[in-house]
Design a protein around this motif. Structure first.
Motif, mmCIF file in Angstrom:
data_model
loop_
_atom_site.group_PDB
_atom_site.id
_atom_site.type_symbol
_atom_site.label_atom_id
_atom_site.label_comp_id
_atom_site.label_asym_id
_atom_site.label_seq_id
_atom_site.Cartn_x
_atom_site.Cartn_y
_atom_site.Cartn_z
ATOM 1 N N LYS A 276 0.848 -1.186 0.000
ATOM 2 C CA LYS A 276 0.000 0.000 0.000
ATOM 3 C C LYS A 276 0.891 1.245 0.000
ATOM 4 C CE LYS A 276 -3.895 1.939 2.602
ATOM 5 N NZ LYS A 276 -3.346 3.285 2.783
ATOM 6 N N LYS A 277 0.504 2.261 -0.745
ATOM 7 C CA LYS A 277 1.363 3.433 -0.893
ATOM 8 C C LYS A 277 1.501 4.235 0.405
ATOM 9 C CE LYS A 277 0.607 4.007 -5.850
ATOM 10 N NZ LYS A 277 0.130 4.917 -6.927
ATOM 11 N N PHE A 278 0.449 4.344 1.176
ATOM 12 C CA PHE A 278 0.521 5.125 2.411
ATOM 13 C C PHE A 278 -0.364 4.478 3.469
ATOM 14 C CE2 PHE A 278 -0.717 8.538 5.309
ATOM 15 C CZ PHE A 278 0.534 9.063 5.634
ATOM 16 N N SER A 279 0.095 4.480 4.738
ATOM 17 C CA SER A 279 -0.641 3.838 5.814
ATOM 18 C C SER A 279 -0.933 4.848 6.918
ATOM 19 C CB SER A 279 0.162 2.661 6.384
ATOM 20 O OG SER A 279 -0.447 2.172 7.555
ATOM 21 N N TYR A 280 -2.215 5.171 7.101
ATOM 22 C CA TYR A 280 -2.595 6.040 8.214
ATOM 23 C C TYR A 280 -2.379 5.334 9.555
ATOM 24 C CZ TYR A 280 -4.684 9.256 4.859
ATOM 25 O OH TYR A 280 -4.870 10.149 3.841
ATOM 26 N N THR A 281 -2.499 4.003 9.547
ATOM 27 C CA THR A 281 -2.256 3.244 10.772
ATOM 28 C C THR A 281 -0.797 3.374 11.198
ATOM 29 O OG1 THR A 281 -3.934 1.654 10.045
ATOM 30 C CG2 THR A 281 -2.506 0.994 11.860
ATOM 31 N N GLY A 282 0.110 3.287 10.224
ATOM 32 C CA GLY A 282 1.525 3.467 10.530
ATOM 33 C C GLY A 282 1.798 4.849 11.088
ATOM 34 N N LEU A 283 1.130 5.848 10.524
ATOM 35 C CA LEU A 283 1.281 7.219 11.018
ATOM 36 C C LEU A 283 0.769 7.332 12.451
ATOM 37 C CD1 LEU A 283 2.216 9.999 9.947
ATOM 38 C CD2 LEU A 283 -0.173 10.472 9.398
ATOM 39 N N PHE A 284 -0.319 6.624 12.756
ATOM 40 C CA PHE A 284 -0.875 6.644 14.114
ATOM 41 C C PHE A 284 0.125 6.076 15.122
ATOM 42 C CE2 PHE A 284 -3.012 3.989 17.332
ATOM 43 C CZ PHE A 284 -3.642 4.975 18.079
ATOM 44 N N TYR A 285 0.714 4.918 14.785
ATOM 45 C CA TYR A 285 1.668 4.303 15.713
ATOM 46 C C TYR A 285 2.948 5.136 15.838
ATOM 47 C CZ TYR A 285 -0.998 0.057 16.510
ATOM 48 O OH TYR A 285 -1.959 -0.839 16.915
ATOM 49 N N MET A 286 3.392 5.733 14.755
ATOM 50 C CA MET A 286 4.553 6.630 14.836
ATOM 51 C C MET A 286 4.237 7.803 15.758
ATOM 52 S SD MET A 286 7.197 5.632 12.979
ATOM 53 C CE MET A 286 8.097 7.107 12.467
ATOM 54 N N GLY A 287 3.005 8.332 15.644
ATOM 55 C CA GLY A 287 2.590 9.427 16.519
ATOM 56 C C GLY A 287 2.588 9.016 17.978
ATOM 57 N N MET A 288 2.109 7.790 18.256
ATOM 58 C CA MET A 288 2.116 7.292 19.626
ATOM 59 C C MET A 288 3.539 7.204 20.159
ATOM 60 S SD MET A 288 -0.747 4.261 19.867
ATOM 61 C CE MET A 288 -0.185 3.864 21.528
ATOM 62 N N GLY A 289 4.461 6.729 19.329
ATOM 63 C CA GLY A 289 5.856 6.618 19.751
ATOM 64 C C GLY A 289 6.451 7.974 20.083
ATOM 65 N N VAL A 290 6.172 8.968 19.231
ATOM 66 C CA VAL A 290 6.681 10.331 19.467
ATOM 67 C C VAL A 290 6.097 10.892 20.761
ATOM 68 C CG1 VAL A 290 6.652 12.700 18.599
ATOM 69 C CG2 VAL A 290 7.091 10.804 17.031
ATOM 70 N N ILE A 291 4.812 10.624 21.013
ATOM 71 C CA ILE A 291 4.170 11.117 22.243
ATOM 72 C C ILE A 291 4.852 10.539 23.479
ATOM 73 C CG2 ILE A 291 2.066 10.965 23.644
ATOM 74 C CD1 ILE A 291 0.493 11.264 21.025
ATOM 75 N N TRP A 292 5.181 9.240 23.457
ATOM 76 C CA TRP A 292 5.816 8.630 24.625
ATOM 77 C C TRP A 292 7.239 9.119 24.817
ATOM 78 C CZ3 TRP A 292 2.594 7.582 27.921
ATOM 79 C CH2 TRP A 292 1.404 6.904 27.633
ATOM 80 N N ILE A 293 7.949 9.395 23.738
ATOM 81 C CA ILE A 293 9.283 9.999 23.877
ATOM 82 C C ILE A 293 9.143 11.390 24.489
ATOM 83 C CG2 ILE A 293 11.285 10.878 22.620
ATOM 84 C CD1 ILE A 293 11.199 7.851 22.846
ATOM 85 N N TRP A 294 8.106 12.130 24.069
ATOM 86 C CA TRP A 294 7.848 13.459 24.639
ATOM 87 C C TRP A 294 7.538 13.349 26.128
ATOM 88 C CZ3 TRP A 294 3.319 15.439 26.841
ATOM 89 C CH2 TRP A 294 3.331 16.808 27.077
ATOM 90 N N VAL A 295 6.762 12.304 26.522
ATOM 91 C CA VAL A 295 6.434 12.096 27.932
ATOM 92 C C VAL A 295 7.707 11.856 28.741
ATOM 93 C CG1 VAL A 295 5.357 10.490 29.556
ATOM 94 C CG2 VAL A 295 4.084 11.269 27.550
ATOM 95 N N ILE A 296 8.620 11.062 28.187
ATOM 96 C CA ILE A 296 9.873 10.775 28.883
ATOM 97 C C ILE A 296 10.630 12.059 29.189
ATOM 98 C CG2 ILE A 296 12.175 9.764 28.613
ATOM 99 C CD1 ILE A 296 10.843 7.442 27.128
ATOM 100 N N HIS A 297 10.699 12.956 28.202
ATOM 101 C CA HIS A 297 11.445 14.198 28.399
ATOM 102 C C HIS A 297 10.651 15.217 29.206
ATOM 103 C CE1 HIS A 297 15.004 13.415 25.922
ATOM 104 N NE2 HIS A 297 14.189 12.726 25.138
#
Length: 360
Positions: free
Chosen positions: A333-354
């Motif tokens: 598939k050319k683009f995955s909104y689900t992948g974008l969602f999980y990437m966003g979750m990862g960025v949020i948790w890194i932000w929480v750590i800092h």
């Protein structure tokens, strides 16, 4: 097909690389240093005895392991002992009546906060006095500990010259919460990154549900429990995982594919295996003539397949494995909104750590 071409290998590799990078950074940059001195001195007030047990300094000078090697956290621990059993209301009155201060040689007061613990019916109230702005260049200062009985207008003091016993810990030994969040962030970033490439994956629904639910547990843990994981919380998490397992047993989740293509895939697999598949009722005909329905639900290129009604675990496993093999050969598939969602979750948790300064 080589191992590297398998989707699950790519996910694991991406997660491990991200996890190693983050852990390596925090391991090198952050240490917990503790200076501890045992006092064990008693002061007699008019109605109670106050036992000063120990003073502790550490470079964790705030919530969630905020490191500072210039301004340290001071903790003075002790107990207030009475000659009678205390009710909760009695202990609350005593806690407000007894005031304890820690003063250094230049007259600075390091008693900005604290907490008490007691049990109904006990005659002992344990206390901890805290101050989070103790300069490290005063670590060899003499300390004056002043205890005031405000109700009886009486006070006493002792002076101590601490000879600290210094210990050093890496964050691995003290911060399970931080390690869990870091692992969750790495999983989200790695998994989301693989999905963004258009890879089609099938995993157990249990695993897919645990990723966002783990985030909910972390949210409550950060708010309710500042001191890390507690035994009760671990038991609740295990019980909750078992509950999720019961509701997701026999289910698989497929990413980056819609319901129509899943139906075509299931039909091809059943034809190749000599199994009759009805596309109207989403059911397969078993060897004994019974028809077993397969529940299929699809939302935003995430398709959940429920094989629970198929009691033959071997057949169920064969179908899932065959789906995995055929997904590898399908067009990405050319683009995955689900992948974008999980990437966003990862960025949020890194932000929480800092943001929460979990590792500093």
């Amino acid at each position: 097909m080589s191992m590297w071409k398998k989707n699950w290998v790519k996910v694991i590799f991406a997660v491990l690389i991200i996890w190693v990078i983050f852990v390596g950074y925090y391991y090198v940059q952050h240490r917990i240093m503790i200076w501890q001195y045992t006092i064990n001195q008693e002061m007699d007030l008019k109605d109670v005895k106050v036992k000063i047990e120990e003073v502790i300094l550490e470079n964790n000078n705030g919530r969630f392991y905020k490191y500072n090697n210039e301004l340290l956290l001071l903790r003075l621990k002790g107990r207030i002992i009475t000659n009678k059993s205390l009710s909760n209301s009695d202990a609350n009155v005593m806690r407000k009546n007894i005031d304890i201060e820690v003063i250094d040689e230049v007259g600075a007061n390091h008693s900005s906060g604290g907490r008490c613990q007691y049990e109904d019916g006990s005659n002992i109230v344990s206390f901890e006095v805290r101050g989070n702005l103790f300069p490290i260049d005063r670590i060899n200062n003499e300390l004056t500990i002043i205890v005031k009985d405000k109700m009886n207008n009486f006070s006493d003091e002792i002076k101590v010259k601490p000879e600290y016993n210094k210990k050093t810990h890496r964050f691995f030994s003290r911060n399970l919460m931080g390690m869990f969040i870091l692992s969750l962030a790495s999983l989200c970033l790695g998994f989301g990154g693989v999905l963004l490439t258009g890879e089609k994956l099938i995993i157990q629904t249990l695993i897919e549900r645990l990723i966002p639910i783990s985030g909910v547990w972390i949210f409550f843990a950060l708010i309710i429990k500042e001191d890390g994981w507690k035994f009760e919380m671990v038991i609740m998490i295990i019980a909750f995982i078992l509950l999720i397992y019961l509701f997701t047993r026999g289910k698989s989740t497929v990413f980056n594919i819609d319901e129509e293509n899943i139906l075509l895939l299931l039909q091809e697999i059943c034809v190749d295996k000599g199994i009759e598949f009805d596309t109207r009722t989403f059911s397969v005909k078993m060897s004994n003539g019974e028809r077993k329905e397969i529940d299929i639900n699809s939302t935003a290129m995430i398709t959940e397949i429920n094989f629970k009604r198929i009691q033959d675990k071997k057949l169920r496993s064969e179908i899932v494995n065959e789906i995995k093999l055929r997904l590898d050969g399908m067009e990405k598939k050319k683009f995955s909104y689900t992948g974008l969602f999980y990437m966003g979750m990862g960025v949020i948790w890194i932000w929480v750590i800092h943001k929460a300064n979990i590792f500093g």
